[in-house]
Design a protein around this motif. Sequence first.
Motif, PDB file in Angstrom:
ATOM      1  N   SER A  73       0.836  -1.201   0.000  1.00 55.70           N
ATOM      2  CA  SER A  73       0.000   0.000   0.000  1.00 55.70           C
ATOM      3  C   SER A  73       0.869   1.249   0.000  1.00 55.70           C
ATOM      4  CB  SER A  73      -0.911   0.027   1.234  1.00 55.70           C
ATOM      5  OG  SER A  73      -1.753  -1.100   1.214  1.00 55.70           O
ATOM      6  N   ASP A 202      -6.427  -0.704  -4.120  1.00 53.12           N
ATOM      7  CA  ASP A 202      -5.834  -1.349  -2.951  1.00 53.12           C
ATOM      8  C   ASP A 202      -6.822  -2.356  -2.380  1.00 53.12           C
ATOM      9  OD1 ASP A 202      -4.298  -2.088  -0.825  1.00 53.12           O
ATOM     10  OD2 ASP A 202      -3.842  -0.051  -0.167  1.00 53.12           O
ATOM     11  N   GLU A 203      -6.580  -3.614  -2.634  1.00 54.04           N
ATOM     12  CA  GLU A 203      -7.474  -4.698  -2.205  1.00 54.04           C
ATOM     13  C   GLU A 203      -8.935  -4.380  -2.486  1.00 54.04           C
ATOM     14  OE1 GLU A 203      -6.579  -6.452   1.638  1.00 54.04           O
ATOM     15  OE2 GLU A 203      -4.742  -5.256   1.672  1.00 54.04           O
TER      16      GLU A 203
HETATM   17 MG   LIG Z   1      -2.088  -2.556   2.396  1.00 51.76          MG
END
Ligand SMILES: [Mg+2]
Lengths: 281, 225
Positions: A73, A202-203
């Motif tokens: 991240s 991000d995810e």
């Molecule tokens: Mg992360």
Amino acid sequence: MSAHTLMEITPTTFAPPIADKPAQADSEVHQTLIDIANLDFFYGETKALHDISLKIPEKEVTAFIGPSGCGKSTLLRCLNRMNDLIDIARVDRGTIRIRDIDIYQPDVDVIELRKRVGMVFQKSNPFPKSIYENITYGLRLQGVSAKSRLDEVVERSLRGAALWDEVKDRLHESGLSLSGGQQQRLCIARAIAVEPEIILMDEPCSALDPIATARVEELIHELKSKYTIVIVTHNMQQAARCSDRTAFFYLGRLVEYADTQTIFMKPSDAQTEAYVSGRFG
Amino acid sequence: MKRFFDTELETFRSNLVMMGEIAVRQVRDAMKALIESDLSLADQVAAADDELDQLEIKIDEEAIRYMSLRSPVATELRLVVVGMKASHDLERVGDEATNIVRRVARLSAEPPIKPYVDLPRMATIAIQMLRDAMDCFLQIDAEKALLICQRDKEVDDLNRQLYRELSSYMIERPETTSRALELMFISKSIERIADHATNIAEEMIYLAKGEDVRHTEQTRNPDAG
Ligand SMILES: [Mg+2]
Ligand SMILES: Nc1ncnc2c1ncn2[C@@H]1O[C@H](COP(=O)(O)OP(=O)(O)OP(=O)(O)O)[C@@H](O)[C@H]1O
């Protein structure tokens, strides 16, 4: 997602086999869009990224994988300078160039940068406003107010995010009234409304059920014809299915970066192999 | 839900279907070359074997890639695994067709020791078994596939019968020995082709039902003693 039934995998006609096509679908070579070179990154005294060098090609999907805390991240947020919002965060060494522009130069317009490099987060975060306003928010900030123009962008973005058919009759209901998967696609629609060049995710599917996940994966596959996508995921199957290239990180270092087929079929690093096999640690 | 990688499976399936068609053509042409002493057709069959070799490699690559990247389960997984096995059988069918045409030149140099009756009969059954096995793949038909397995014995019996007959020729007329041996090898090749068709049929039962019927009573010919 339900498994294929026998009927579904029995097409009545067969496309002629494509004899010369390599197994890897994308034989095209894409140019580098994002060029990260020797990047060191700190949170206060703690070095979170060590000497990262990575070239991300345009109009492809690049997946960042690795165990929790390895810096995925952090690196993703470096790409649109979202880390600037964190006091103690700093790039200590190295450069990130997007189409040959060093994005950490002081004269770079960060607002403009974030417009070009959109972001979709793990937890869908629609504004507590209508679906319509969620999408037009960015454009209004840019001073666009003509209703016909806004209507057009709303429809284009929702179609682009494969959400139009589900919401076209309720555009003025709250974005929060949508299901989790729909909210995530709304956030993707919001990201593409401002016509970015790059979309960071991000995810994006970690809070979604398998069907909503499959929808978002299908969407990612469609979006890559127009956008460059970088996705962080903990789901190995998702990385394998969706991405063209995969970067494996461990303890703030880039361990291996290759086309996804190589990472999942014959990774050259033993740590990568252990991680993608679910045997890490 | 349609997935973007469904087309990869379709390509995989059509490559296997194409292999089936080429394999059938190779066996048919090999028999035609033998019966008509057509040396140029024999050469053609030998040269075309590479098509099957290349398709087998391609199918293996696609299967491994699909399993690595698409995480198939259930029917899809069985399709990919069965596709690899069936393509191997079809490649071997091609090898047997090549084995047959390799003997055409030697056999056509002299008059036949007896008219070609049994070999074409065996080949007709073997080719039909192959065709039917590939139809079972298209239609995912386990019932029909089981019938194919049961026909294997017909070919085995014909092979054994011909073997005995040719053995007696060799004893009675030793000058026919080399030709009789060639015919025995051809008979064995056809018998092997029927075995491969049977393997494919068994694989299709596995594809349709997830049941392994190899070496079970089910695949035996019920009329057999
Ligand atoms: Mg992360
Ligand atoms: N705002 C912050 N302040 C201080 N340290 C941070 C901050 N954000 C992240 N870190 C640290 O930086 C390292 C990398 O974190 P990062 O969030 O990039 O990891 P990640 O790979 O995304 O992990 P996950 O898979 O759990 O999301 C970790 O050690 C983390 O504790």
